[in-house]
Design a protein around this motif. Sequence first.
Motif, PDB file in Angstrom:
ATOM      1  N   VAL A  94      38.467  47.824 -54.214  1.00 54.53           N
ATOM      2  CA  VAL A  94      39.773  47.558 -53.608  1.00 54.53           C
ATOM      3  C   VAL A  94      40.262  46.174 -54.036  1.00 54.53           C
ATOM      4  CG1 VAL A  94      41.038  47.339 -51.429  1.00 54.53           C
ATOM      5  CG2 VAL A  94      39.260  49.092 -51.661  1.00 54.53           C
ATOM      6  N   ASP A  95      39.361  45.184 -54.027  1.00 55.42           N
ATOM      7  CA  ASP A  95      39.738  43.835 -54.450  1.00 55.42           C
ATOM      8  C   ASP A  95      40.184  43.807 -55.911  1.00 55.42           C
ATOM      9  OD1 ASP A  95      39.184  42.690 -51.974  1.00 55.42           O
ATOM     10  OD2 ASP A  95      37.179  42.021 -52.557  1.00 55.42           O
ATOM     11  N   LEU A  96      39.475  44.514 -56.777  1.00 55.01           N
ATOM     12  CA  LEU A  96      39.846  44.568 -58.188  1.00 55.01           C
ATOM     13  C   LEU A  96      41.223  45.198 -58.362  1.00 55.01           C
ATOM     14  CD1 LEU A  96      39.342  44.315 -61.227  1.00 55.01           C
ATOM     15  CD2 LEU A  96      37.974  46.418 -61.093  1.00 55.01           C
ATOM     16  N   MET A  97      41.464  46.300 -57.666  1.00 51.77           N
ATOM     17  CA  MET A  97      42.755  46.968 -57.753  1.00 51.77           C
ATOM     18  C   MET A  97      43.883  46.038 -57.297  1.00 51.77           C
ATOM     19  SD  MET A  97      41.385  50.550 -56.108  1.00 51.77           S
ATOM     20  CE  MET A  97      42.978  51.039 -55.509  1.00 51.77           C
ATOM     21  N   ALA A  98      43.682  45.374 -56.170  1.00 54.20           N
ATOM     22  CA  ALA A  98      44.710  44.484 -55.626  1.00 54.20           C
ATOM     23  C   ALA A  98      44.940  43.282 -56.535  1.00 54.20           C
ATOM     24  CB  ALA A  98      44.314  44.031 -54.219  1.00 54.20           C
ATOM     25  N   ALA A  99      43.870  42.705 -57.071  1.00 55.51           N
ATOM     26  CA  ALA A  99      44.001  41.540 -57.947  1.00 55.51           C
ATOM     27  C   ALA A  99      44.757  41.899 -59.223  1.00 55.51           C
ATOM     28  CB  ALA A  99      42.624  40.972 -58.278  1.00 55.51           C
TER      29      ALA A  99
END
Length: 189
Positions: A94-99
């Motif tokens: 989720v963090d990778l997608m958002a970043a």
Amino acid sequence: MTDTASGSISRRGLLRAFAATTLAAAPTYSNAAGFLRGGGDIRRLRMYSARTGERLDMIYWVEGQYIADALNEINHFMRDWRTNDVKQIDARTVDLMAAAHNLLDVSEPYMLISGYRCPKTNAMLRSRSSGVAKNSRHLRGQAADLRLASRSVNQMARAAQSCNAGGVGRYTGSNFVHMDCGPVRTWGS
């Protein structure tokens, strides 16, 4: 924004309101270089699913803390739409997608092509395509296949790769990018 059972303001509602205000007041934080290292005050994920017609616009991290209710909504949104099986989605994905989304500087939400896949769905897809891994990270809730109409596969992949936080696959022929929280690696063209 109220808890229907008690009529009071819920913690999640309060956090959403606070985070939305913070986002409007300080938009420069959305492109902070330290996003994956905890440098951002908020983290937000925007997606829609053409398969289910659902939309998600979720602030899931505020001031160094994940919001459990928000992550649960993301888990449900990224479920196997064929079977409605839900799996916990790894927060690192989720963090990778958002970043990557923030680095692309777009307001358009991601189109979710595939999130979690149950074993039955993965086996069915694998029987139809050589591009589906037997031990796919989709089976573990650690991967997402995403598309943006306003950005090319290469632009999306470069943004995800610059995060240096997992696997990034280019599927130019099918117009999507795979992002996962596994070892840092790239594939496709």
